[in-house]
Design an enzyme around this catalytic site. Structure first.
Site, PDB file in Angstrom:
ATOM      1  N   THR A 125       0.750  -1.071   0.098  1.00  0.00           N
ATOM      2  CA  THR A 125      -0.121  -0.136   0.104  1.00  0.00           C
ATOM      3  C   THR A 125       1.063   1.295  -0.231  1.00  0.00           C
ATOM      4  OG1 THR A 125      -1.523   1.294   1.520  1.00  0.00           O
ATOM      5  CG2 THR A 125      -0.296  -0.486   2.577  1.00  0.00           C
ATOM      6  N   GLU A 127       0.254   3.485   1.935  1.00  0.00           N
ATOM      7  CA  GLU A 127       0.517   3.949   3.338  1.00  0.00           C
ATOM      8  C   GLU A 127       1.953   3.939   3.720  1.00  0.00           C
ATOM      9  OE1 GLU A 127      -2.297   6.170   5.057  1.00  0.00           O
ATOM     10  OE2 GLU A 127      -1.258   4.865   6.658  1.00  0.00           O
ATOM     11  N   TYR A 149      -0.853   0.363  10.808  1.00  0.00           N
ATOM     12  CA  TYR A 149      -1.513  -0.222   9.705  1.00  0.00           C
ATOM     13  C   TYR A 149      -0.394  -0.166   8.582  1.00  0.00           C
ATOM     14  CZ  TYR A 149      -3.571  -0.912   4.825  1.00  0.00           C
ATOM     15  OH  TYR A 149      -3.668  -1.189   3.396  1.00  0.00           O
ATOM     16  N   LYS A 153       1.967  -3.509   7.177  1.00  0.00           N
ATOM     17  CA  LYS A 153       1.979  -3.682   5.775  1.00  0.00           C
ATOM     18  C   LYS A 153       3.293  -3.457   5.016  1.00  0.00           C
ATOM     19  CE  LYS A 153      -2.231  -4.324   3.992  1.00  0.00           C
ATOM     20  NZ  LYS A 153      -2.633  -5.273   3.013  1.00  0.00           N
TER      21      LYS A 153
END
Ligand code: NAP
Ligand code: GDD
Length: 347
Positions: A125, A127, A149, A153
């Protein structure tokens, strides 16, 4: 006939990917978490419930993961399952780390031991870029995650690369920027906006309450992005790819366009926590700020370069930002008018 195992088939991307693979002649096995309430509404909406084979699955259970890989011997494994909501990851950091990082290790181990030639896709991601170190972000931009998160990830991203380098497995990571659709979970900001505005237009008194509207995101259409996932597993060698649009917009811009798309004539007033969107016709406030939705740590700007995916995979997104907003806003207005359930969510 190729067999694909999709984790997270009940989510937004899982549903669209399952449809795409079925259309390409695949046998699709989908891992589903046991729930006391039905969670197959997306694959039902796409009309593919009776064409996929659903099996009980949880990323946190290494035994079921191994037994599924052993039994179905998939040619391709797409790991789309995750605790995917950044906001919740601040409330449940340990759980998020287990599912989004350790769960991926269980899956990689299952493939290594039960079907080492299976091709593996990991849902990485944007992110992971968090506090961005370069603009636009590319595959080689250094990472700086800003949420549990994002950190979880990133661990899974490196585990995927490590399994590829250690065991010669075909393991790919797609670094995907935000992608949305009418099947997006209602806790994510785009869908929260399109559902909320449709309800307000149809008579709901309470305005839509949002957090940080200054955040900028690179938003594309999920239906375009799942095609890129599939392409990543059809190459001569495994690699990392960014999928993005190369454009970025503030949350505020998404709100403005969604309101226009369903017929509001509205204007912004005030600033910071007093900022509001007011309907000129009725004088009603339709959007306001609620600091409850601010995050402890924010990702202010995301904008990705899809150049490598466009060159090596021949991938290109079809749906523009304007088309995406209109598609989501119009479909949610139709749903609200038809009295269809909108699935409550926290966030
Ligand atoms: P989503 O709609 O939230 O779907 C997540 C899926 O994961 C659901 O099917 C969910 O099942 C399942 N799941 C959650 N925890 C699980 C567990 N412990 N065991 C098994 N399944 C579990 O997410 P999405 O938007 O489709 O995203 C797909 C993947 O891409 C995710 O990994 C996400 O982090 C990543 N990603 C998404 C975006 C984006 O903008 N959409 C961008 C980059 C990366 P239930 O239905 O039971 O909840
Ligand atoms: N959810 C939400 N709710 N976000 C809000 C709100 C609100 O009321 N108000 C403002 N925002 C801001 C968030 O602070 C964030 O800056 C931005 O809107 C987008 O939030 P989300 O839609 O929740 O998405 P995200 O960018 O945090 O995460 C999504 O994209 C990632 C890829 O960059 C998720 O799909 C992740 O799973 C994915 O990895």
């Amino acid at each position: 006939m190729k067999t694909a195992f999709i984790t997270g088939i009940t989510g937004q991307d899982g549903a669209y990917l399952a449809e795409h693979l079925l259309n390409n002649g695949y046998r699709v096995i989908g891992g589903v978490r046991r729930s006391s309430a039905a969670n197959t509404w997306r694959i039902e909406e796409l009309g593919i419930l009776d064409r996929v084979e659903l099996v009980a699955f949880d990323l946190l259970d290494p035994h079921i993961t191994s037994s599924i890989i052993r039994k179905y011997q998939p040619d391709e494994v797409y790991n789309l399952a995750a605790q995917s909501f950044v906001g919740t990851s601040f409330d449940q950091p340990a759980y998020t780390l287990k599912v989004d990082a350790l769960g991926v290790v269980y899956l990689l181990e299952a493939i290594r031991t039960e079907k080492p030639d299976a091709r593996f896709y990991q849902a990485s991601t944007s992110e992971m870029f968090g506090l961005v170190q370069a603009v636009p972000q590319r595959e080689d931009t250094p990472f700086y995650p800003r949420s549990p998160y994002g950190a979880a990830k990133l661990a899974a991203h490196w585990m995927t690369i490590n399994y590829r380098e250690s065991y010669d497995m075909y393991a790919c990571s797609g670094i995907l920027f935000n992608h949305e659709s009418p099947l997006r979970g209602p806790e994510f900001v785009t869908r929260k906006i399109t559902i909320g505005l449709a309800e307000v237009l149809e008579g709901r008194e309470a305005p839509v309450q949002l957090g940080n509207m200054d955040a900028k995101r690179d938003w594309g259409f999920a239906g375009d992005y799942i095609k890129g996932m599939h392409l990543m597993l059809q190459q001569d060698k495994a690699d990392e790819y960014v999928l993005s649009t190369g454009e970025t917009y503030e949350v505020r811009e998404f709100v403005t366009r969604a309101a226009q798309a369903i017929g509001f004539d509205a204007e912004w007033e005030g600033s910071e926590i007093d900022e509001k969107l007011r309907d000129k016709k009725t004088g009603k406030v339709i959007v306001e700020v609620n600091p409850e939705f601010f995050r402890p740590c924010e990702v202010d700007l995301l904008i990705g370069s899809p150049a490598k995916a466009e060159k090596n995979l021949g991938w290109k997104r079809d749906v523009s930002f304007a088309q995406l907003v209109t598609m989501m806003a119009e479909q949610d207005l139709e749903r609200v008018r038809a009295g269809k359930p909108l699935y409550n969510a926290i966030g």
